[in-house]
Design an enzyme around this catalytic site. Structure first.
Site, PDB file in Angstrom:
ATOM      1  N   ASP A 185      76.469 100.089  91.992  1.00  0.00           N
ATOM      2  CA  ASP A 185      76.864 100.429  93.436  1.00  0.00           C
ATOM      3  C   ASP A 185      78.032 101.489  93.447  1.00  0.00           C
ATOM      4  O   ASP A 185      78.308 101.941  94.344  1.00  0.00           O
ATOM      5  CB  ASP A 185      77.345  99.229  94.058  1.00  0.00           C
ATOM      6  CG  ASP A 185      76.052  98.733  94.821  1.00  0.00           C
ATOM      7  OD1 ASP A 185      74.914  99.378  94.863  1.00  0.00           O
ATOM      8  OD2 ASP A 185      76.417  97.605  95.337  1.00  0.00           O
ATOM      9  N   LYS A 188      79.971  99.343 102.317  1.00  0.00           N
ATOM     10  CA  LYS A 188      78.441  99.878 102.623  1.00  0.00           C
ATOM     11  C   LYS A 188      77.743  98.876 103.061  1.00  0.00           C
ATOM     12  O   LYS A 188      77.779  97.451 103.148  1.00  0.00           O
ATOM     13  CB  LYS A 188      77.928 100.508 101.441  1.00  0.00           C
ATOM     14  CG  LYS A 188      77.738  99.546 100.333  1.00  0.00           C
ATOM     15  CD  LYS A 188      76.508  98.919 100.072  1.00  0.00           C
ATOM     16  CE  LYS A 188      76.376  98.136  98.834  1.00  0.00           C
ATOM     17  NZ  LYS A 188      75.358  96.845  99.202  1.00  0.00           N
TER      18      LYS A 188
END
Ligand code: C5P
Length: 317
Positions: free
Chosen positions: A136, A11
């Site tokens: 995350d 990401k």
């Protein structure tokens, strides 16, 4: 059963704003996540006893602290099974680089075992386990463009079409997340400026395509100044990336997460190649990649073995 192999995508944080401090000591974030095509490979074999994790990268722990191994143990207790698992991780995403590699590997194990064992938990059913593994991890249950709130673990998927080409400058790690947040506090903590992410989302709601490039440019990473102060190496890389970005008309050049990776965005392939050439000329490795929609993030999850070719009638035995 044959081992199965999955893509574990990286990401980037297109923008990251620190909006306050939570009662548990964590910082409250507002961040715009996006998935990119760079990925690790995670192979899962049902064999032996217990859970073992193999990875050739020296920065990835093989012991009980490995996030992917912890994810597998959580899934074994959710599924009430003692099936032995061997997880082999092929690393391509920089370790500790702000690209979510370890968190992505953990979420990949959650999703893969949900699939392999037919549990049907999906993102909602896996959310609690994901949150317990790290801030995350929940994002990687969804993938694609998404807004992260809270510790970055409250995920709101977004319908955004991101077309830019991405050049990732992977950091070598070594910048500790907790130290960056501490430095951020020492530098005055969250500011009072209006949220650029909110402005971007308002604009993209009006005109998702037309406004996108213009508004993405306005996004910032609130942690970058603290990370630069924390690490002279990262500060030098930031200057280099910005210089190349200016010289090659990149539309955006920002740090990801709490560092140490950076990314540049381009709207044409030739400009990206110029930037790649300039960085490589200075001995800086970089990886061109593309954004993934949520659909392709989910569709490209498992690495499928090529279908076996049927023998033509004329072919002998
Ligand atoms: O999520 P992770 O365990 O990598 O975070 C490491 C440290 O960074 C936390 O222990 C905390 O000190 C800080 N942090 C924070 N606010 C966040 C995420 C991390 O203060 N949203």
């Amino acid at each position: 059963m044959k081992p199965r192999k999955f893509r574990s995508f990286a990401k980037i944080n297109l923008g990251l704003e620190v909006v306050g401090k939570l009662p548990n000591g964590y910082h409250e974030l507002k961040t715009l996540f996006a998935s990119v095509s760079l990925h690790d490979l995670v192979e899962i074999a049902e064999t032996g006893r217990g859970v073992r994790v193999h990875c050739a990268h020296p920065g990835v722990p093989g012991d009980l602290t490995n996030l992917a191994g912890r994810a597998a143990r959580l899934m074994r207790s959710l599924a009430k099974t003692r099936t032995g698992l061997v997880i082999t991780i092929e690393k391509r995403i920089a370790v500790g680089g702000g690209l979510g590699g370890g968190s992505s590997n953990a979420a990949t194990v959650l999703r893969a075992l949900d699939l392999m064992w037919g549990l049907g938990l999906g993102p909602e059913g896996l959310m609690e386990a994901a949150k317990s593994l790290g801030a995350d991890v929940p994002y990687f249950l969804f993938g694609g463009p998404a807004l992260g709130r809270g510790r970055g673990d409250e995920i709101h998927p977004l319908e955004l079409e991101l077309r830019d080409r991405v050049l990732l400058v992977q950091g070598a790690g070594g910048v500790e997340t907790a130290a960056v947040f501490r430095r951020f506090e020492a530098m005055g903590g969250p500011g009072r400026a209006a949220s650029r992410i909110d402005a971007f989302l308002r604009a993209s709601a009006v005109d998702p395509k037309g406004q996108k490039t213009l508004e993405l440019k306005s996004l910032r990473n609130d942690l970058e100044r603290a990370a630069r102060d924390e690490s002279p190496g990262l500060a030098a890389m930031a200057r280099r990336v910005r210089r190349v970005a200016r010289a090659t008309s990149a539309t955006h050049a920002v740090m990801s997460g709490s560092g140490s990776s950076f990314f540049m965005l381009f709207d044409d392939a030739a400009a990206l190649r110029r930037a790649q050439g300039a960085l490589l000329g200075e001995g800086v490795g970089c990886v061109p990649c593309g954004f993934l929609s949520r659909r392709s993030y989910l569709r490209r999850f498992e690495v499928k073995a090529p279908a076996r070719r049927r023998r033509a009638p004329s072919e002998g035995r």
